[in-house]
Write a protein that holds these residues in place. Structure first.
Motif, PDB file in Angstrom:
ATOM      1  N   HIS A 216       0.857  -1.184   0.000  1.00  0.00           N
ATOM      2  CA  HIS A 216       0.000   0.000   0.000  1.00  0.00           C
ATOM      3  C   HIS A 216       0.898   1.242   0.000  1.00  0.00           C
ATOM      4  O   HIS A 216       2.118   1.140  -0.056  1.00  0.00           O
ATOM      5  CB  HIS A 216      -0.959  -0.004   1.198  1.00  0.00           C
ATOM      6  N   GLN A 217       0.290   2.414   0.032  1.00  0.00           N
ATOM      7  CA  GLN A 217       1.010   3.692   0.018  1.00  0.00           C
ATOM      8  C   GLN A 217       1.985   3.764  -1.168  1.00  0.00           C
ATOM      9  O   GLN A 217       3.121   4.207  -1.032  1.00  0.00           O
ATOM     10  CB  GLN A 217       1.757   3.904   1.335  1.00  0.00           C
ATOM     11  N   ALA A 218       1.525   3.314  -2.315  1.00  0.00           N
ATOM     12  CA  ALA A 218       2.360   3.338  -3.523  1.00  0.00           C
ATOM     13  C   ALA A 218       2.434   4.751  -4.074  1.00  0.00           C
ATOM     14  O   ALA A 218       1.493   5.547  -3.964  1.00  0.00           O
ATOM     15  CB  ALA A 218       1.797   2.389  -4.569  1.00  0.00           C
ATOM     16  N   GLN A 219       3.567   5.066  -4.658  1.00  0.00           N
ATOM     17  CA  GLN A 219       3.781   6.414  -5.194  1.00  0.00           C
ATOM     18  C   GLN A 219       4.833   6.363  -6.292  1.00  0.00           C
ATOM     19  O   GLN A 219       5.803   5.603  -6.195  1.00  0.00           O
ATOM     20  CB  GLN A 219       4.253   7.343  -4.074  1.00  0.00           C
ATOM     21  N   ILE A 220       4.645   7.136  -7.328  1.00  0.00           N
ATOM     22  CA  ILE A 220       5.635   7.259  -8.399  1.00  0.00           C
ATOM     23  C   ILE A 220       6.590   8.384  -8.034  1.00  0.00           C
ATOM     24  O   ILE A 220       6.176   9.533  -7.840  1.00  0.00           O
ATOM     25  CB  ILE A 220       4.958   7.520  -9.754  1.00  0.00           C
ATOM     26  N   LEU A 221       7.889   8.066  -7.952  1.00  0.00           N
ATOM     27  CA  LEU A 221       8.897   9.039  -7.532  1.00  0.00           C
ATOM     28  C   LEU A 221       9.508   9.805  -8.698  1.00  0.00           C
ATOM     29  O   LEU A 221      10.005  10.917  -8.511  1.00  0.00           O
ATOM     30  CB  LEU A 221      10.013   8.320  -6.764  1.00  0.00           C
ATOM     31  N   GLY A 222       9.509   9.231  -9.878  1.00  0.00           N
ATOM     32  CA  GLY A 222      10.095   9.907 -11.036  1.00  0.00           C
ATOM     33  C   GLY A 222       9.850   9.117 -12.293  1.00  0.00           C
ATOM     34  O   GLY A 222       9.487   7.932 -12.250  1.00  0.00           O
ATOM     35  N   ARG A 223      10.061   9.773 -13.417  1.00  0.00           N
ATOM     36  CA  ARG A 223       9.851   9.154 -14.722  1.00  0.00           C
ATOM     37  C   ARG A 223      11.102   9.347 -15.564  1.00  0.00           C
ATOM     38  O   ARG A 223      11.652  10.447 -15.628  1.00  0.00           O
ATOM     39  CB  ARG A 223       8.635   9.754 -15.432  1.00  0.00           C
ATOM     40  N   GLU A 224      11.549   8.268 -16.206  1.00  0.00           N
ATOM     41  CA  GLU A 224      12.746   8.346 -17.042  1.00  0.00           C
ATOM     42  C   GLU A 224      12.711   7.184 -18.032  1.00  0.00           C
ATOM     43  O   GLU A 224      12.574   6.022 -17.642  1.00  0.00           O
ATOM     44  CB  GLU A 224      14.018   8.257 -16.182  1.00  0.00           C
ATOM     45  N   THR A 225      12.804   7.482 -19.328  1.00  0.00           N
ATOM     46  CA  THR A 225      12.732   6.435 -20.346  1.00  0.00           C
ATOM     47  C   THR A 225      14.057   5.701 -20.518  1.00  0.00           C
ATOM     48  O   THR A 225      14.081   4.528 -20.882  1.00  0.00           O
ATOM     49  CB  THR A 225      12.323   7.050 -21.699  1.00  0.00           C
ATOM     50  N   SER A 226      15.175   6.371 -20.233  1.00  0.00           N
ATOM     51  CA  SER A 226      16.493   5.747 -20.398  1.00  0.00           C
ATOM     52  C   SER A 226      16.776   4.818 -19.224  1.00  0.00           C
ATOM     53  O   SER A 226      16.631   5.207 -18.062  1.00  0.00           O
ATOM     54  CB  SER A 226      17.575   6.822 -20.493  1.00  0.00           C
ATOM     55  N   LEU A 227      17.196   3.576 -19.523  1.00  0.00           N
ATOM     56  CA  LEU A 227      17.472   2.603 -18.467  1.00  0.00           C
ATOM     57  C   LEU A 227      18.604   3.049 -17.543  1.00  0.00           C
ATOM     58  O   LEU A 227      18.439   2.995 -16.313  1.00  0.00           O
ATOM     59  CB  LEU A 227      17.792   1.241 -19.078  1.00  0.00           C
TER      60      LEU A 227
END
Length: 285
Positions: free
Chosen positions: A258-269
């Motif tokens: 629970h308490q899931a959250q997206i911390l950042g977005r980046e397409t490059s591995l």
């Protein structure tokens, strides 16, 4: 003598011998040296062919005949003489090393494996040389990026939708669709996001987990759900439930995070891995 598959088997002096056999109808086509593949791939092809010629032969004359056949085949595929000779010598060394290992020499064990994205041959050689000179017991593996086929061929258009949204749009009846990512507390629509660094907490003890995924968050959370239910020790999340909360998953409706959250977005591995490392160091889960 008799030809069987890619071997010529013969009996001389009441002893069974064999060596490499190439069919007359063989096209002679291998990976061309003029192709756009990394140099390491082309060298590996040449080395593997010489290893086959040397490994299949039981006599020195048979090895020489097999090596001669491989030279001709590689010449037909535009391999320069120096690369052919380099591959032959490397194959011989690998064969000798294998004999010593079989005779009782312990195979070298790597403590860990370092996976890096393949950029070019020069950078790969420099990185491998630096790691060897450092004395670290680490094996370096270079992974290629997505191919042109991976980038252009798609089986559908548009992003994958949340199953709840699909059910709401189609107004289908029946049991409500389940989305583990949305149930974990993600904002509406975030479950379809790709190329993200995310965090979530264990429902039982509150321990925090930080990870990254190239695919959609919903697909990754479904894997976490299965790992927790199966208590698989091959993954970090499954191992946590196996060692800390064995027996806690009692029903199919149990939500292990629970308490899931997206911390950042980046397409490059590589950039996404660095972002994940920074978040782990910052939050110390």
């Amino acid at each position: 003598s008799i030809n069987y598959l890619d071997l010529t088997i013969s009996i001389r002096d009441e002893t069974l011998h064999w060596e490499l056999f190439v069919k007359p109808i063989h096209s002679g086509v291998h990976l061309s040296f003029l192709s756009s593949h990394p140099l390491s791939c082309k060298r590996a092809v040449a080395t593997s062919q010489f290893r086959r010629a040397i490994g299949y032969a039981t006599t020195e004359d048979g090895k020489k005949r097999g090596e001669a056949k491989m030279r001709e085949l590689l010449k037909l595929n535009d391999y320069p003489p120096e690369e052919i000779e380099r591959a032959r010598k490397k194959a011989q060394k690998m064969g000798e090393r294998k004999k010593k290992m079989i005779a009782g020499k312990r195979k070298e064990e790597w403590k860990s494996v370092l996976k890096l994205p393949f950029i070019n041959d020069v950078l790969s050689r420099d990185v491998s040389r630096i790691v060897r000179q450092s004395g670290l017991n680490v094996r370096v593996v270079f992974r290629s990026g997505p191919s042109l086929k991976d980038m252009l061929v798609r089986s559908r258009f548009g992003e994958k939708l949340c199953p709840r949204e699909v059910q709401r749009e189609r107004k289908t009846k029946g049991r409500p669709m389940v989305c583990r990512a949305c149930d974990a507390g993600l904002r509406h629509g975030d479950c379809t996001s790709q190329g993200v660094v995310y965090t979530m907490c264990c429902t039982v003890c509150g321990e925090r987990y930080i990870g990254e995924t190239e695919r959609s968050v919903r697909e990754r959370f479904n894997e976490h759900y299965r790992d927790a239910n199966n208590q698989s020790v091959r993954t970090a999340w499954g191992s946590h439930y196996y060692h800390e909360h064995r027996g806690s998953v009692k029903s199919a409706n149990f939500q292990p995070f629970h308490q899931a959250q997206i911390l950042g977005r980046e397409t490059s591995l590589p950039s996404r891995r660095l972002m994940e490392a920074r978040e782990i160091r910052k939050r110390r889960p």
